[in-house]
Design an enzyme around this catalytic site. Structure first.
Site, mmCIF file in Angstrom:
data_model
loop_
_atom_site.group_PDB
_atom_site.id
_atom_site.type_symbol
_atom_site.label_atom_id
_atom_site.label_comp_id
_atom_site.label_asym_id
_atom_site.label_seq_id
_atom_site.Cartn_x
_atom_site.Cartn_y
_atom_site.Cartn_z
ATOM 1 N N LYS A 256 38.551 83.667 -13.153
ATOM 2 C CA LYS A 256 39.776 82.939 -12.844
ATOM 3 C C LYS A 256 39.487 81.457 -12.626
ATOM 4 O O LYS A 256 38.572 81.083 -11.898
ATOM 5 C CB LYS A 256 40.446 83.538 -11.605
ATOM 6 C CG LYS A 256 41.812 82.932 -11.297
ATOM 7 C CD LYS A 256 42.471 83.644 -10.115
ATOM 8 C CE LYS A 256 43.869 83.083 -9.859
ATOM 9 N NZ LYS A 256 44.517 83.728 -8.690
ATOM 10 N N CYS B 239 46.856 86.545 -11.995
ATOM 11 C CA CYS B 239 47.839 86.252 -10.945
ATOM 12 C C CYS B 239 48.568 84.932 -11.173
ATOM 13 O O CYS B 239 49.315 84.764 -12.116
ATOM 14 C CB CYS B 239 47.144 86.296 -9.581
ATOM 15 S SG CYS B 239 48.289 86.252 -8.178
ATOM 16 N N GLU C 226 44.333 93.332 -10.823
ATOM 17 C CA GLU C 226 43.431 92.370 -10.186
ATOM 18 C C GLU C 226 42.639 93.029 -9.060
ATOM 19 O O GLU C 226 43.206 93.689 -8.187
ATOM 20 C CB GLU C 226 44.235 91.196 -9.627
ATOM 21 C CG GLU C 226 43.404 90.147 -8.922
ATOM 22 C CD GLU C 226 44.247 89.046 -8.304
ATOM 23 O OE1 GLU C 226 43.674 87.993 -7.957
ATOM 24 O OE2 GLU C 226 45.473 89.231 -8.161
#
Length: 504
Positions: free
Chosen positions: A324, A376, A253
């Site tokens: 995301k 995540c 990430e």
């Protein structure tokens, strides 16, 4: 003292649940801790308080790693960071407290094994989306290495949670040896069936790919300082140099610390190098649109998208990317930001104003490999992951930066959640992180290989892409809902049947 002793036991039993999750993985603790808490519930006059104290212990110990990020990077005095942590855990404790209170309010203790799973299911469902959702530490994750994991491809983590709650509640009914027969049979049936189901293959191997991942181990304190951009990017290039012969290379990430448009030359060089080596590279990067003033936490594909590509593919804002969707409160978006941002550095962290990507997005295409992405925190949301796993998805890719959580047990819990997603979806998971735990997980949820935490390095392993769909991927939580409703219906029926007849 006798009055408060059951409440104290409830608090301690909740705290002990931490040992059921990774990195400890002592899965039998789950049943003991829950049964102890449920037994106290039957003995107290204030069931909501008892359930709340259980939840406070459960989350207070279980997500204590949140305090690490607040204390180390939030810029708050100790009393303020502890207060924020207490506030979060107090809020999360409301969910088990409500489920336990409703169950005790409307059903006698002997019917809890039938009724409680449904109310627990509803409480956990609400917890998964209320205030953007925080489904961490759901009970089913504690069974990631137990025989019950065989049920995960069928009923998912939510369904396994219902089984655990029912079994734990049945223990509370044992007051004499002869009363242990039914719970013992239930335990044996659940564990044995789960063990047998582990041998059932709901998916099959499609093709094997050689995949490499890089773990930069960049300290959180320097990740967004401009003077460290160059050294960080050079470090990732250096660690990748021996990996170009792999079918796919993955960086974690936001591995590239510059905004995408400002890293154009670097990205084009990576793209060309990947094409020259007949491979593809996926990296995390932040993209910012100056016109709309929106930022996205992105995964982008460089090099070959299809197996036939032979010329550079990357252009700024190209479509082979993922934005995301499920943003982390405070870390990636700040609710009531006009009010909160001026209060403390915690509410004004770098990169804390992202826009959301769509809930469902197309798979990343890298060297002909279809990858369902999760960045995540998103890996903790089974319904969102399922929405992005399709018939032709080869594997799941999840990237993260767990440097926020230091030497706590948070990263190990994060990895455990990824293992459960692999079993639910019947897909291998490749997990690249900044400082660990970077790991390859097969479709059975087993860790094939992993890098040590807090070390920079790379790891290469063969990954078996799979085809076919698990029952859980096809039907989601419908089976779990049916189990919960069936138990509740039985509890209501038994309660009515045994109700005293009205006086004439």
């Amino acid at each position: 003292m006798k009055t408060w002793f059951p409440y104290l036991l409830a608090l301690l039993s909740g705290a002990s649940l931490t040992f059921a999750y990774a990195p400890f993985a002592m899965w039998p603790v789950t049943f003991i801790a829950l049964a102890l808490a449920f037994r106290q519930l039957s003995a107290v006059s204030r069931p909501f308080l008892c359930g709340w104290l259980f939840g406070l212990g459960w989350f207070g110990a279980g997500i204590s790693w949140v305090h690490v990020s607040i204390a180390d990077f939030g810029g708050l005095p100790l009393i303020a960071s502890v207060s924020l942590m207490l506030l979060l855990c107090s809020y999360l404790a409301l969910y088990p407290a409500t489920a336990l209170w409703v169950t005790k309010r409307y059903f006698p203790a002997r019917l809890w094994p039938l009724a409680l799973p449904f109310f627990w299911f509803i409480a956990e469902w609400v917890r998964s989306w209320m205030l953007s959702g925080f489904p961490w530490l759901s009970v089913g994750y504690s069974q990631a290495v137990s025989p019950l994991k065989g049920w995960l491809p069928i009923i998912g983590e939510t369904g396994v949670t219902l089984i655990v709650i029912a079994l734990a509640a049945s223990i509370t009914q044992v007051k004499q040896i002869k009363q242990a027969i039914a719970p013992s049979l239930a335990f044996a049936t659940a564990l044995l069936s789960g063990y047998i189901l582990q041998s059932v293959d709901f998916v099959s191997v499609k093709k094997t790919y050689q995949v490499a991942m890089v773990q930069g181990n960049i300290a959180q304190s320097i990740r967004w300082t401009p003077e460290h951009d160059g050294p960080t990017m050079e470090k990732y290039l250096s660690l990748t140099e021996p990996l170009w012969q792999s079918d796919l290379i993955v960086w974690p990430e936001a591995a590239i610390p510059k905004l995408e448009i400002m890293a154009s030359d670097y990205l084009h060089t990576l793209d060309a190098t990947a094409i020259e080596n007949n491979t593809s590279l996926i990296t995390g990067i932040v993209n910012y649109n100056w016109e709309s003033q929106e930022a996205w936490n992105n995964l982008i594909v460089l090099g070959k998208q299809s197996a036939e590509d032979s010329t550079p593919q990357y252009t700024y804002f190209h479509s082979d990317r993922y934005a995301k969707h499920h943003l982390l409160p405070v870390g990636e978006f700040v609710p009531f930001e006009d009010f909160l941002r001026p209060l403390a550095p915690l509410f004004d962290l770098p990169m804390s104003s992202f826009s959301r990507g769509d809930y469902q997005q197309k798979n990343l295409m890298a060297n002909g490999i279809h990858l369902a992405p999760a960045i995540c925190f998103e890996i903790a949301f089974p319904r969102q992951v399922a929405a992005n796993v399709h018939d032709d998805t080869d594997m799941i890719i999840t990237v993260s930066n767990d440097a926020w959580f230091g030497h706590s047990h948070g990263p190990a819990q994060h990895l455990e959640i990824a293992q459960v997603r692999a079993m639910e979806m019947g897909r291998p998971v490749i997990r690249a992180t900044n400082n660990g735990i970077t790991a390859f997980i097969n479709a059975k949820g087993e860790i094939v290989s992993a890098l040590p935490q807090f070390e920079s390095g790379s790891i290469v392993a063969p990954v078996q892409a799979t085809k076919g769909l698990t029952p859980y991927k096809r039907y989601g939580d419908l089976f779990a809902l049916f189990i919960g409703l069936a138990g509740l219906a039985c509890a209501i029926g038994i309660k009515k049947t045994n109700a005293p007849a009205p006086r004439q």
